[in-house]
Design a protein around this motif. Structure first.
Motif, PDB file in Angstrom:
ATOM      1  N   THR A  48       1.010  19.234  13.269  1.00 15.37           N
ATOM      2  CA  THR A  48       2.273  19.081  13.020  1.00 15.37           C
ATOM      3  C   THR A  48       2.172  17.412  11.968  1.00 15.37           C
ATOM      4  O   THR A  48       3.261  17.100  11.933  1.00 15.37           O
ATOM      5  CB  THR A  48       2.708  18.963  14.597  1.00 15.37           C
ATOM      6  OG1 THR A  48       2.820  20.306  15.305  1.00 15.37           O
ATOM      7  CG2 THR A  48       4.170  18.320  14.513  1.00 15.37           C
ATOM      8  N   ALA A  49       1.135  16.564  13.066  1.00 17.01           N
ATOM      9  CA  ALA A  49       1.256  15.844  11.573  1.00 17.01           C
ATOM     10  C   ALA A  49      -0.117  15.171  11.695  1.00 17.01           C
ATOM     11  O   ALA A  49      -0.730  14.941  13.091  1.00 17.01           O
ATOM     12  CB  ALA A  49       1.741  14.468  12.740  1.00 17.01           C
ATOM     13  N   PRO A  50      -1.302  14.162  11.203  1.00 14.25           N
ATOM     14  CA  PRO A  50      -1.693  13.369  11.331  1.00 14.25           C
ATOM     15  C   PRO A  50      -2.231  12.582  12.236  1.00 14.25           C
ATOM     16  O   PRO A  50      -3.312  12.610  12.500  1.00 14.25           O
ATOM     17  CB  PRO A  50      -2.183  12.572   9.552  1.00 14.25           C
ATOM     18  CG  PRO A  50      -0.911  13.094   9.210  1.00 14.25           C
ATOM     19  CD  PRO A  50       0.175  13.379   9.416  1.00 14.25           C
ATOM     20  N   GLY A  51      -1.658  11.732  13.017  1.00 16.67           N
ATOM     21  CA  GLY A  51      -0.810  10.693  13.962  1.00 16.67           C
ATOM     22  C   GLY A  51       0.446  10.728  14.060  1.00 16.67           C
ATOM     23  O   GLY A  51       1.664  10.713  13.617  1.00 16.67           O
ATOM     24  N   ILE A  52       0.641  10.231  15.968  1.00 14.92           N
ATOM     25  CA  ILE A  52       1.954   9.926  15.769  1.00 14.92           C
ATOM     26  C   ILE A  52       1.783   9.179  17.263  1.00 14.92           C
ATOM     27  O   ILE A  52       0.221   8.946  18.209  1.00 14.92           O
ATOM     28  CB  ILE A  52       2.642  11.349  16.612  1.00 14.92           C
ATOM     29  CG1 ILE A  52       2.053  12.298  16.225  1.00 14.92           C
ATOM     30  CG2 ILE A  52       3.736  11.390  17.668  1.00 14.92           C
ATOM     31  CD1 ILE A  52       2.416  14.802  17.024  1.00 14.92           C
ATOM     32  N   ILE A  53       2.529   8.519  17.313  1.00 14.30           N
ATOM     33  CA  ILE A  53       3.165   7.137  18.382  1.00 14.30           C
ATOM     34  C   ILE A  53       3.742   7.646  19.688  1.00 14.30           C
ATOM     35  O   ILE A  53       5.304   8.385  19.631  1.00 14.30           O
ATOM     36  CB  ILE A  53       3.102   5.775  17.460  1.00 14.30           C
ATOM     37  CG1 ILE A  53       2.232   5.364  17.064  1.00 14.30           C
ATOM     38  CG2 ILE A  53       3.342   5.367  18.710  1.00 14.30           C
ATOM     39  CD1 ILE A  53       2.892   4.526  16.063  1.00 14.30           C
ATOM     40  N   GLY A  54       3.826   7.703  20.912  1.00 13.38           N
ATOM     41  CA  GLY A  54       4.912   7.909  22.074  1.00 13.38           C
ATOM     42  C   GLY A  54       5.249   7.245  22.423  1.00 13.38           C
ATOM     43  O   GLY A  54       4.513   5.870  22.872  1.00 13.38           O
ATOM     44  N   VAL A  55       5.795   6.552  22.731  1.00 15.68           N
ATOM     45  CA  VAL A  55       6.607   5.682  23.880  1.00 15.68           C
ATOM     46  C   VAL A  55       6.987   5.869  25.090  1.00 15.68           C
ATOM     47  O   VAL A  55       7.923   6.946  24.797  1.00 15.68           O
ATOM     48  CB  VAL A  55       7.025   4.806  23.415  1.00 15.68           C
ATOM     49  CG1 VAL A  55       8.065   3.322  24.555  1.00 15.68           C
ATOM     50  CG2 VAL A  55       6.440   4.148  22.072  1.00 15.68           C
ATOM     51  N   THR A  56       6.791   5.512  26.074  1.00 14.41           N
ATOM     52  CA  THR A  56       7.898   5.618  27.291  1.00 14.41           C
ATOM     53  C   THR A  56       7.817   5.164  28.222  1.00 14.41           C
ATOM     54  O   THR A  56       7.270   4.122  28.345  1.00 14.41           O
ATOM     55  CB  THR A  56       7.050   7.415  28.263  1.00 14.41           C
ATOM     56  OG1 THR A  56       5.320   6.450  28.609  1.00 14.41           O
ATOM     57  CG2 THR A  56       7.479   8.439  27.435  1.00 14.41           C
ATOM     58  N   SER A  57       9.306   4.849  29.098  1.00 11.45           N
ATOM     59  CA  SER A  57       8.816   3.845  29.554  1.00 11.45           C
ATOM     60  C   SER A  57       9.901   4.714  31.115  1.00 11.45           C
ATOM     61  O   SER A  57      11.261   4.973  31.155  1.00 11.45           O
ATOM     62  CB  SER A  57      10.238   2.145  29.172  1.00 11.45           C
ATOM     63  OG  SER A  57      10.272   1.679  30.481  1.00 11.45           O
ATOM     64  N   ALA A  58      10.005   3.952  32.169  1.00 13.39           N
ATOM     65  CA  ALA A  58      10.826   3.955  33.198  1.00 13.39           C
ATOM     66  C   ALA A  58      11.588   3.451  33.593  1.00 13.39           C
ATOM     67  O   ALA A  58      11.866   2.230  33.033  1.00 13.39           O
ATOM     68  CB  ALA A  58       9.251   4.863  34.798  1.00 13.39           C
TER      69      ALA A  58
END
Length: 365
Positions: free
Chosen positions: A17-27
């Motif tokens: 899908t992509a060479p690199g991916i960043i993800g962010v989550t916050s409760a």
């Protein structure tokens, strides 16, 4: 077994899908977590493209909050180029088949993409004229400076009467120029003083400083089952100095910076224990502001309006189990959403929007 965000990102990197991916989550009211898979480090400076729109919406609402701008104030006060508009009798009419605008374009119209300017989704003389004058919207960086772009756009008729229909994108380019005129100087400097500085968004701007250029990754497009580079790493349009005034253009940011912005929204407009955006304005931002009569099936991609509305700079879920969720995406594979419980998520890649990236967004939601 519930998959973690990192596992989902790693799966998409493995699938191509992509060479690199960043993800962010916050409760809700909790700790923010930033993870990365593949070759995109967590501090990468990414082209957020249309995720600029929510930032400009908040910047405008902050000026409304200060009494310097009114939601129902004609924008021609600062943008005389947009006075006395002519409107096509039908969206596919010849460019000279027009009638006078029945009302001026107002700030509210810019925030809701109902100014009468925007992407023409079907062939028409206006669409052809926008292509010819380099005012059409696409994934490529803008090719005209702010004033030249506004002059070219102002020479064209509106597709619709202001407020009568929704069309994407151009209203926010106009909004950026409006804000720069209202503050009487650099939009970048105003955003740094009023938004980026207070929220701690230290890496967000219209260009990447040369000393930070090594953190700008390449951008890609899916072609015939593989990824093709469309913008270079550490170079190109996004690296300073800007070729011209970029008030109508889009930002570069980081996961940490955009998380600070999303956290303010998710915290009911509060930051550092202080009111950053008043409740009434935030409530309007995240509430559908577009009447049903303006939601034409051909105004965007098929099915866009199914259970969806548009607030100020963001799409809003109006039906289903995710009702109340709001956020927006950027054309190079970036996305964020805020939920009514105060949680939020962000996904950042640098791959042009398509089926693969849309699948990524769906899986992370």
């Amino acid at each position: 077994m519930t998959r973690t965000l990192l596992q989902t990102l790693e799966d998409h990197v493995e699938r191509g899908t992509a060479p690199g991916i960043i993800g962010v989550t916050s409760a809700p009211g909790g700790r923010t977590e930033i993870v990365a898979a593949g070759d995109l480090p967590t501090d990468a400076l990414v082209r957020i493209q249309s995720m600029t729109k929510p930032i400009l919406a908040v910047a405008a609402l902050r000026l409304v909050q200060e009494g310097r701008l009114g939601l129902d104030e004609p924008v021609e006060t600062w943008l005389p180029e947009l006075a006395d508009r002519q409107v096509l009798r039908t969206p596919d009419a010849a460019l000279d088949d027009t009638e006078p605008a029945k009302a001026p374009i107002m700030l509210r119209h810019l925030l809701t993409n109902t100014s009468g300017y925007g992407v023409m989704t079907t062939p028409s003389p206006l669409q052809e004229a926008m292509i010819a004058t380099h005012t059409e919207a696409g994934q490529e960086p803008v090719s005209l400076g702010a004033q030249e772009w506004l002059d070219a756009l102002a020479a064209l008729p509106l597709a619709f009467q202001p407020g009568a229909a929704w069309r994407y994108h151009h209203s926010f380019g106009i909004l950026g120029i409006l804000l720069s005129r209202l503050v009487g100087g650099s939009l970048q400097e105003h955003l740094e003083r009023d938004l980026f500085g207070p929220l701690g968004m230290v890496d967000t701007g219209y260009t990447v400083p040369v000393e930070k250029a090594h953190r700008l990754p390449a951008a890609y497009r899916h072609v015939d089952g593989g990824l093709v580079e469309i913008e270079p790493a550490a170079a190109g349009f996004s690296v300073a100095p800007a070729p011209f005034d970029l008030s109508h253009s889009e930002l570069v940011s980081t996961a940490a910076d955009y998380a600070a912005f999303a956290r303010m929204l998710a915290s009911d407009g509060r930051h550092g224990g202080q009111v950053f955006l008043e409740q009434e304005l935030l409530a309007a931002l995240r509430t559908d502001q577009v009447p049903a009569s303006a939601k034409a099936a051909d105004s965007f991609y098929p099915g866009f309006w199914d259970g969806t509305g548009w607030g100020y700079g963001v799409a809003v879920q109006t039906e289903g189990e995710d009702a109340g969720r709001y956020g927006w995406s950027g054309g190079l594979g970036t996305d964020f959403s805020v939920d009514p419980d105060g949680s939020f998520r962000i996904v950042l890649s640098q791959v042009e929007m398509g089926a693969e990236v849309m699948g990524l967004f769906g899986d992370t939601r």
